[in-house]
Design an enzyme around this catalytic site. Structure first.
Site, PDB file in Angstrom:
ATOM      1  N   HIS A 269       3.119  -2.445  -6.686  1.00  6.94           N
ATOM      2  CA  HIS A 269       2.721  -3.382  -5.884  1.00  6.94           C
ATOM      3  C   HIS A 269       1.930  -2.863  -5.078  1.00  6.94           C
ATOM      4  O   HIS A 269       2.453  -2.550  -3.901  1.00  6.94           O
ATOM      5  CB  HIS A 269       4.243  -4.181  -5.185  1.00  6.94           C
ATOM      6  CG  HIS A 269       3.678  -5.421  -4.323  1.00  6.94           C
ATOM      7  ND1 HIS A 269       4.727  -6.160  -3.730  1.00  6.94           N
ATOM      8  CD2 HIS A 269       2.579  -5.740  -3.883  1.00  6.94           C
ATOM      9  CE1 HIS A 269       4.233  -7.053  -2.852  1.00  6.94           C
ATOM     10  NE2 HIS A 269       2.834  -6.868  -3.144  1.00  6.94           N
TER      11      HIS A 269
ATOM     12  N   GLY B 268      -0.201 -14.911  -2.102  1.00  2.00           N
ATOM     13  CA  GLY B 268      -0.851 -15.666  -1.053  1.00  2.00           C
ATOM     14  C   GLY B 268       0.199 -16.198  -0.360  1.00  2.00           C
ATOM     15  O   GLY B 268       1.558 -15.846  -0.519  1.00  2.00           O
TER      16      GLY B 268
ATOM     17  N   HIS C   6       4.279 -12.771  -6.695  1.00  2.00           N
ATOM     18  CA  HIS C   6       4.758 -12.709  -5.355  1.00  2.00           C
ATOM     19  C   HIS C   6       5.675 -13.946  -4.912  1.00  2.00           C
ATOM     20  O   HIS C   6       5.536 -15.041  -5.053  1.00  2.00           O
ATOM     21  CB  HIS C   6       3.631 -12.903  -4.421  1.00  2.00           C
ATOM     22  CG  HIS C   6       2.764 -11.747  -4.134  1.00  2.00           C
ATOM     23  ND1 HIS C   6       2.282 -11.125  -5.247  1.00  2.00           N
ATOM     24  CD2 HIS C   6       2.600 -10.637  -3.024  1.00  2.00           C
ATOM     25  CE1 HIS C   6       1.753 -10.010  -4.561  1.00  2.00           C
ATOM     26  NE2 HIS C   6       1.716  -9.915  -3.365  1.00  2.00           N
TER      27      HIS C   6
ATOM     28  N   GLU D 226       8.886 -13.662  -0.023  1.00  2.00           N
ATOM     29  CA  GLU D 226       8.638 -13.310   1.020  1.00  2.00           C
ATOM     30  C   GLU D 226       8.062 -14.097   2.182  1.00  2.00           C
ATOM     31  O   GLU D 226       9.223 -14.212   2.954  1.00  2.00           O
ATOM     32  CB  GLU D 226       7.023 -12.278   0.806  1.00  2.00           C
ATOM     33  CG  GLU D 226       6.435 -11.615   2.247  1.00  2.00           C
ATOM     34  CD  GLU D 226       4.930 -11.399   1.843  1.00  2.00           C
ATOM     35  OE1 GLU D 226       4.318 -10.523   2.607  1.00  2.00           O
ATOM     36  OE2 GLU D 226       4.128 -12.122   1.012  1.00  2.00           O
TER      37      GLU D 226
ATOM     38  N   HIS E  67      -2.350  -3.841  -3.364  1.00  2.00           N
ATOM     39  CA  HIS E  67      -3.639  -4.632  -3.548  1.00  2.00           C
ATOM     40  C   HIS E  67      -4.781  -3.792  -3.154  1.00  2.00           C
ATOM     41  O   HIS E  67      -4.761  -3.046  -2.033  1.00  2.00           O
ATOM     42  CB  HIS E  67      -3.666  -5.879  -2.560  1.00  2.00           C
ATOM     43  CG  HIS E  67      -2.383  -6.555  -2.899  1.00  2.00           C
ATOM     44  ND1 HIS E  67      -2.516  -7.726  -3.448  1.00  2.00           N
ATOM     45  CD2 HIS E  67      -1.199  -6.809  -2.477  1.00  2.00           C
ATOM     46  CE1 HIS E  67      -1.346  -8.363  -3.512  1.00  2.00           C
ATOM     47  NE2 HIS E  67      -0.520  -7.660  -2.647  1.00  2.00           N
TER      48      HIS E  67
ATOM     49  N   ASP F 218       2.016  -2.051  -0.657  1.00  2.00           N
ATOM     50  CA  ASP F 218       1.277  -3.414  -0.442  1.00  2.00           C
ATOM     51  C   ASP F 218      -0.199  -3.181   0.001  1.00  2.00           C
ATOM     52  O   ASP F 218      -0.933  -3.389  -1.025  1.00  2.00           O
ATOM     53  CB  ASP F 218       2.035  -4.205   0.538  1.00  2.00           C
ATOM     54  CG  ASP F 218       1.953  -5.728   0.384  1.00  2.00           C
ATOM     55  OD1 ASP F 218       1.057  -6.238  -0.600  1.00  2.00           O
ATOM     56  OD2 ASP F 218       2.459  -6.502   1.261  1.00  2.00           O
ATOM     57  N   ASP F 219      -0.356  -2.697   1.047  1.00  2.00           N
ATOM     58  CA  ASP F 219      -1.750  -2.791   1.696  1.00  2.00           C
ATOM     59  C   ASP F 219      -1.817  -1.491   2.545  1.00  2.00           C
ATOM     60  O   ASP F 219      -1.750  -1.543   3.682  1.00  2.00           O
ATOM     61  CB  ASP F 219      -1.927  -3.874   2.504  1.00  2.00           C
ATOM     62  CG  ASP F 219      -2.138  -5.292   1.744  1.00  2.00           C
ATOM     63  OD1 ASP F 219      -2.960  -5.429   0.862  1.00  2.00           O
ATOM     64  OD2 ASP F 219      -0.999  -6.171   1.779  1.00  2.00           O
TER      65      ASP F 219
END
Length: 335
Positions: free
Chosen positions: A20, A170, A199, A202, A22, A280-281
């Protein structure tokens, strides 16, 4: 396990995958500033505060801005190669990398060219001994059923070996319930052999996780942490052994969880749900995979056996090919 034994140096040697993460969240500030200067684009805020976000909506808006700076094939390939370097630096053996074409304004309607450019960067990285990467192409929750069908049509026509999965991401809270809208697109993708990662859980609650399983046929769920609010959904995940790609720092930064001590990853793991640890990021959040593992180990007292089990889940839950999985499992057994 105490902090001394869960040093990030040691955890960097733990064989594992990341499932996971991005591409849009892997741009370093220096690279973004360089591209912004090249194209005469103002930074949305001063560089020292570039990655300070007011919430998920602000975060997603920033992704659109950052991806809008990527305008040539060379920049895409550079992004892919830099991502592989990031993996190697963290000791990660494979990644399923999510990217969402809607964020990349200069590539709208050019998905085959985009995938080809990213593939060129990843192939160059693999030739240089860097870890392999699979691409998960993502829908945005606010898109229409027709747009989803068009994306799936494009992926099935392309049949690019680099693309391993259909994804959706999103803001669930802003989009509302979208499982019924995208069910047919995910059904077709699965029938054609693409894996499915969703996703959910969350900004939505456990009902989003249930929809991901029952309507979208998720092979894996990204986040999923709010499943903990419904014992029946936790049991569904455990019974079907559907893995969660959990991102602790992201959950803290975006207010999904108030503190690491209250993070649901441990109760979910103890309930028999397969969990993996992810970033994630990572550039935007200032983290790396070994740090995420260290936070969990230190907070929950994970033993080496528990660290190995979570790492094993990351490998098993990945969409890597059998050879890559076998190699990582063999290395893990020796850790």
């Amino acid at each position: 396990m105490n902090t001394n034994t869960t040093s990030t140096d040691r955890l960097r040697t733990l064989p594992r995958a990341e499932v996971h993460v991005h591409l849009e969240g892997c741009f370093e500030a220096a690279m973004l500033e360089q591209w912004a200067t090249r194209f005469g684009e103002p930074l949305p805020r001063p560089r020292e505060r570039l990655f300070q976000f007011e919430g998920l909506a602000d975060f997603l808006h920033f992704l659109d801005w950052a991806c809008g700076l990527v305008r040539t094939r060379e920049e895409l390939a550079e992004s892919a190669y830099a991502f592989s370097q990031r993996l190697a630096a963290s000791g990660t053996g494979y990644a399923d990398l999510i990217f969402n074409p809607t964020h990349w304004s200069h590539w709208h309607g050019r998905l085959p060219a985009m995938v080809d450019a990213l593939d060129a960067g990843f192939r160059a990285a693999e030739q240089d001994g860097l870890p392999p990467v699979g691409l998960c192409v993502s829908l945005l929750r606010t898109q229409s059923a027709d747009a989803a069908a068009e994306l799936v049509d494009g992926l099935l026509q392309m049949k690019h070996p680099r693309v391993v999965a259909l994804s959706i991401d999103g803001n669930e809270a802003a989009a509302g319930r979208t499982g019924p809208r995208f069910a047919e697109a995910f059904r077709r993708a699965g029938a054609a052999g693409l894996r499915r990662t969703v996703h959910a859980g969350e900004s939505s609650g456990p009902e989003g996780v249930r929809d991901a399983i029952e309507l979208l046929g998720a092979d894996r769920i990204d986040h999923g942490v709010r499943a903990v609010e419904d014992a029946a959904v936790v049991q569904l995940l455990a019974d079907r052994q559907i893995p969660l790609g959990i991102c602790p720092s992201s959950n803290l930064a975006l207010g999904v969880c108030p503190s690491m001590a209250e993070h649901p990853i441990e109760p979910l793991r103890r309930a028999g749900v397969p969990v993996s640890v992810n970033t994630d990021d990572p550039a935007l959040l200032g983290t790396c995979l070994e740090h995420e593992y260290a936070m969990c180990a230190d907070t929950f007292g994970w033993t080496d056996a528990e660290l190995r089990a979570v790492a094993r889940t990351s490998i098993d839950a990945s969409f890597a090919n059998d050879d890559v999985k076998a190699s990582l499992r063999e290395a893990l057994a020796c850790w």
